[in-house]
Motif scaffolding. Structure first.
Motif, short mmCIF file in Angstrom:
data_model
loop_
_atom_site.label_atom_id
_atom_site.label_comp_id
_atom_site.label_asym_id
_atom_site.label_seq_id
_atom_site.Cartn_x
_atom_site.Cartn_y
_atom_site.Cartn_z
N ILE A 1 0.84 -1.21 0.00
CA ILE A 1 0.00 0.00 0.00
C ILE A 1 0.87 1.25 0.00
CG2 ILE A 1 -1.70 1.34 1.30
CD1 ILE A 1 -2.69 -1.42 2.42
N HIS A 2 1.90 1.25 0.84
CA HIS A 2 2.83 2.39 0.88
C HIS A 2 3.46 2.64 -0.49
CE1 HIS A 2 2.57 2.29 5.27
NE2 HIS A 2 3.37 3.34 5.34
N ARG A 3 3.95 1.57 -1.07
CA ARG A 3 4.62 1.70 -2.38
C ARG A 3 3.66 2.18 -3.47
NH1 ARG A 3 8.32 -3.80 -1.97
NH2 ARG A 3 10.27 -2.76 -1.34
N GLU A 4 2.43 1.68 -3.42
CA GLU A 4 1.45 2.07 -4.43
C GLU A 4 1.08 3.54 -4.28
OE1 GLU A 4 -1.13 1.36 -7.75
OE2 GLU A 4 0.74 0.50 -6.97
N LEU A 5 0.98 4.03 -3.05
CA LEU A 5 0.69 5.45 -2.84
C LEU A 5 1.84 6.32 -3.31
CD1 LEU A 5 -1.11 5.48 0.63
CD2 LEU A 5 -2.11 6.03 -1.59
N VAL A 6 3.07 5.88 -3.07
CA VAL A 6 4.23 6.62 -3.58
C VAL A 6 4.16 6.70 -5.10
CG1 VAL A 6 6.74 6.53 -3.88
CG2 VAL A 6 5.74 6.10 -1.62
N ARG A 7 3.82 5.57 -5.73
CA ARG A 7 3.75 5.53 -7.19
C ARG A 7 2.60 6.39 -7.73
NH1 ARG A 7 1.17 3.42 -11.28
NH2 ARG A 7 -0.42 2.43 -9.97
N LYS A 8 1.41 6.21 -7.17
CA LYS A 8 0.24 6.94 -7.67
C LYS A 8 0.38 8.44 -7.50
CE LYS A 8 -3.35 3.36 -7.10
NZ LYS A 8 -3.82 3.37 -8.51
N ASN A 9 1.03 8.87 -6.42
CA ASN A 9 1.17 10.30 -6.14
C ASN A 9 2.52 10.87 -6.56
OD1 ASN A 9 -1.44 11.03 -4.66
ND2 ASN A 9 -0.76 9.22 -3.52
N GLU A 10 3.34 10.02 -7.17
CA GLU A 10 4.64 10.44 -7.69
C GLU A 10 5.46 11.18 -6.63
OE1 GLU A 10 3.77 12.71 -11.20
OE2 GLU A 10 3.11 10.96 -12.32
N ILE A 11 5.58 10.54 -5.46
CA ILE A 11 6.32 11.14 -4.35
C ILE A 11 7.81 10.79 -4.47
CG2 ILE A 11 6.58 11.25 -1.84
CD1 ILE A 11 3.97 12.43 -2.85
N THR A 12 8.63 11.81 -4.54
CA THR A 12 10.09 11.62 -4.52
C THR A 12 10.62 11.86 -3.11
OG1 THR A 12 10.27 12.31 -6.82
CG2 THR A 12 12.29 12.33 -5.51
N GLU A 13 10.21 12.97 -2.52
CA GLU A 13 10.54 13.27 -1.13
C GLU A 13 9.26 13.67 -0.41
OE1 GLU A 13 15.05 14.76 -0.46
OE2 GLU A 13 13.66 16.29 -1.16
N GLY A 14 9.05 13.10 0.74
CA GLY A 14 7.85 13.42 1.50
C GLY A 14 7.58 12.42 2.58
N MET A 15 6.31 12.25 2.93
CA MET A 15 5.93 11.38 4.02
C MET A 15 4.63 10.65 3.70
SD MET A 15 6.79 13.88 7.25
CE MET A 15 5.98 15.29 6.49
N ILE A 16 4.47 9.51 4.34
CA ILE A 16 3.20 8.78 4.26
C ILE A 16 2.65 8.67 5.68
CG2 ILE A 16 2.04 6.63 3.69
CD1 ILE A 16 4.02 6.17 1.50
N TYR A 17 1.45 9.19 5.85
CA TYR A 17 0.77 9.13 7.14
C TYR A 17 -0.16 7.93 7.13
CZ TYR A 17 -2.23 10.38 11.08
OH TYR A 17 -2.93 10.37 12.26
N LEU A 18 -0.08 7.13 8.18
CA LEU A 18 -0.90 5.93 8.33
C LEU A 18 -1.65 6.00 9.65
CD1 LEU A 18 -1.64 2.82 8.29
CD2 LEU A 18 0.67 2.43 9.16
N GLN A 19 -2.95 5.72 9.63
CA GLN A 19 -3.73 5.71 10.86
C GLN A 19 -4.65 4.49 10.89
OE1 GLN A 19 -5.31 9.46 12.42
NE2 GLN A 19 -7.35 8.53 12.54
N VAL A 20 -4.63 3.81 12.02
CA VAL A 20 -5.54 2.68 12.25
C VAL A 20 -6.38 3.00 13.47
CG1 VAL A 20 -5.74 0.22 12.78
CG2 VAL A 20 -3.90 1.02 11.28
N THR A 21 -7.69 2.89 13.34
CA THR A 21 -8.58 3.07 14.49
C THR A 21 -9.34 1.77 14.75
OG1 THR A 21 -10.64 3.75 13.42
CG2 THR A 21 -8.92 5.43 13.66
N ARG A 22 -10.00 1.72 15.89
CA ARG A 22 -10.76 0.52 16.23
C ARG A 22 -12.00 0.37 15.35
NH1 ARG A 22 -9.53 -2.02 20.83
NH2 ARG A 22 -8.74 -0.08 21.74
N GLY A 23 -12.32 1.41 14.60
CA GLY A 23 -13.46 1.34 13.70
C GLY A 23 -14.76 1.74 14.37
#
Length: 287
Positions: free
Chosen positions: A74-96
């Motif tokens: 998922i991380h890699r796909e987001l980097v690819r889809k958004n063409e990120i060269t330098e930046g950050m990926i924010y991830l959040q998991v909640t109990r739902g």
């Protein structure tokens, strides 16, 4: 161009992303998060962040929504889809969401967690000008809950601390409990006395920083002396150097605390060298 984000198994335009108003992350801050840096289009310290995420979920009796391998994809796909060269990926998991609002949380086996990821492009992340001049911090009382080792989304007080610093004309704040510095609002804190790097030992009092672990390992490999112990804000003001570490700032020199200049008022030798080593080694190991 709209970002593509990830929400519960789907890649969506950010304007189309939706979460239930009954999600416990929204109602109770019942969630955990991670931030992974991207350099040269690759993920920095992904394994460390994935392991800490699992630990945070375990401590809160929260079920993982995806496997580590799926999370990497998922991380890699987001980097690819958004063409990120330098930046950050924010991830959040909640109990739902388990229906209506309730203080008691449901059985984790019967509730589907919510997982959200999005990117933030940060061109020049590695060449941040602040690293060359250093930042200024203030001391504030640490009044957070006692389990700071769990990376929860309960970030109101750290956010208030950032605003206190901004109002005081500084860049950030170091939190103080019983006279000793715990950590920064979003980073681990260090001082340098002579040839020794000093930082608070791991416990429930501070976040077990992924960048912290890497930087201390690199410091020891470079034959630098490391001492893990508590230090006071007054001791910090008399230090030769000070700095912070985090996934978004890497190693950032601190040149002023509560208006008092640290050392010569410019980054010393230790913090810039550690930043250089960290960036070099992390790029080699990036995925």
């Amino acid at each position: 161009m709209s970002r593509i984000v990830y929400v519960n198994g789907e890649y969506l335009a950010e304007a189309e992303a939706r979460i239930s108003i009954f999600d416990r992350g929204f109602l109770m801050a019942d969630g955990v998060y991670e931030v992974t840096s991207v350099l040269d289009g690759k993920l920095i310290d992904f394994d460390g962040h994935a392991k800490r995420l699992q630990r945070s979920m375990d401590e809160l009796d929260m079920r993982a929504p995806v496997t580590t391998e799926e999370l990497l994809d998922i991380h890699r796909e987001l980097v690819r889809k958004n063409e990120i060269t330098e930046g950050m990926i924010y991830l959040q998991v909640t109990r739902g969401s388990a229906g209506d609002r309730d203080f008691a949380f449901p059985d984790p086996e019967t509730t589907e967690p919510t997982i959200v990821l999005f990117t933030q492009a940060k061109p020049g992340l590695a060449d941040n000008p602040a690293a060359k001049k250093g930042i200024r911090v203030i001391g504030i009382e640490d009044i957070r809950w006692g389990r700071r080792d769990i990376k929860t989304v309960q970030l109101l007080y750290p956010s208030m601390g950032k605003m206190m610093a901004k109002k005081a004309g500084a860049d950030d704040a170091w939190m103080i409990e019983d006279g000793f510095v715990t950590e920064g609002t979003s980073n681990n804190a260090y001082i340098v006395k002579g040839d020794t790097i000093i930082t608070r030992a791991l416990s429930n009092d501070i976040l077990h920083g992924i960048t912290r672990a890497a930087v201390l390992r690199f410091a020891r490999e470079a034959q630098m002396k490391v001492e893990e112990r508590s230090f006071t804000i007054d001791e910090a003001k008399e230090a030769d150097e000070a700095f912070v570490t985090s996934a978004s700032t890497f190693v950032m020199p601190v040149v002023e605390i509560d208006g008092q200049t640290i050392g010569e008022g410019v980054p010393g030798k230790v913090a810039p060298r550690l930043r250089e080593i960290y960036l070099e080694e992390s790029r080699k190991a990036a995925v």
